[in-house]
Design a protein around this motif. Sequence first.
Motif, short mmCIF file in Angstrom:
data_model
loop_
_atom_site.label_atom_id
_atom_site.label_comp_id
_atom_site.label_asym_id
_atom_site.label_seq_id
_atom_site.Cartn_x
_atom_site.Cartn_y
_atom_site.Cartn_z
N PRO A 23 -104.67 76.35 -30.26
CA PRO A 23 -104.51 75.13 -29.47
C PRO A 23 -103.99 73.94 -30.25
N SER A 24 -104.08 73.97 -31.57
CA SER A 24 -103.56 72.85 -32.36
C SER A 24 -102.07 72.97 -32.61
N SER A 27 -96.20 71.44 -30.13
CA SER A 27 -95.49 70.31 -30.72
C SER A 27 -95.10 69.28 -29.66
N ALA A 28 -95.23 69.65 -28.39
CA ALA A 28 -94.85 68.75 -27.31
C ALA A 28 -95.75 68.96 -26.10
N ILE A 29 -96.02 67.86 -25.42
CA ILE A 29 -96.76 67.89 -24.16
C ILE A 29 -95.86 67.22 -23.13
N SER A 48 -106.51 66.71 -30.45
CA SER A 48 -106.63 67.99 -31.18
C SER A 48 -105.28 68.54 -31.63
N THR A 49 -104.19 67.86 -31.33
CA THR A 49 -102.86 68.31 -31.76
C THR A 49 -102.07 67.14 -32.33
N GLN A 50 -100.97 67.45 -32.93
CA GLN A 50 -100.01 66.44 -33.38
C GLN A 50 -98.84 66.35 -32.41
N ALA A 51 -99.02 66.89 -31.22
CA ALA A 51 -97.94 66.99 -30.24
C ALA A 51 -97.43 65.62 -29.80
N THR A 52 -96.14 65.59 -29.50
CA THR A 52 -95.52 64.40 -28.93
C THR A 52 -95.67 64.48 -27.42
N LEU A 53 -96.09 63.39 -26.81
CA LEU A 53 -96.24 63.33 -25.36
C LEU A 53 -94.94 62.85 -24.74
N TYR A 54 -94.42 63.60 -23.78
CA TYR A 54 -93.24 63.19 -23.03
C TYR A 54 -93.71 62.87 -21.61
N ILE A 55 -93.52 61.60 -21.25
CA ILE A 55 -93.98 61.12 -19.94
C ILE A 55 -93.08 59.95 -19.54
N SER A 56 -93.01 59.65 -18.27
CA SER A 56 -92.19 58.55 -17.77
C SER A 56 -92.56 57.25 -18.48
#
Length: 180
Positions: A23-24, A27-29, A48-56
């Motif tokens: 789950p960690s 790389s993107a949400i 819990s992750t280093q993911a980049t969030l893509y949202i409006s």
Amino acid sequence: MESGGRKPRATVELLAIGRYFPPSKPSAILASHADPDIIASLDRWMTSTQATLYISRLWERFAPHFMHSEGNLQFWDPVSRILFSGDLGVSMASSADAACTVTSLAGHIPRMESFHRRYMVSGKVLRLWAHMARTLAIRMIVPQHGALLAGAAVGEFIDWVSDFSCDVDHLTQANYTVPA
């Protein structure tokens, strides 16, 4: 555990994803919109992750606060006569300005206008709210963010929102065209 012995949804999602990869690792949400059915566990993923969030862009400033949605409640205390107004009456101000009490609305409107124009749903809804609010003996309006309103600013705010156009009031056919 939730009532009935069920695990919280975020935990279930993480356990399900864990069957396929750690789950960690994401790389993107990608959040298509800001409803709980899409981002209910965003706080878990973001911590819990280093993911980049893509949202409006409309929602990006709320992501650190685990999103923003319609359906918020307001509370009126008839003893103190304080209306806890949620997002209605919000002002975008410095911490020092937010700590002040606004007693005259005119100079404060520029701090409120852009937020209300975008995040309030329609002038009709605001007019209905204003009609209801005028039936309450409100001494102070305390929004979730920004300065509180007291004295003359209470009635001035109710008058202001009762004649305010926002969000869907500004939509035209140009908002609903097939891209070139």
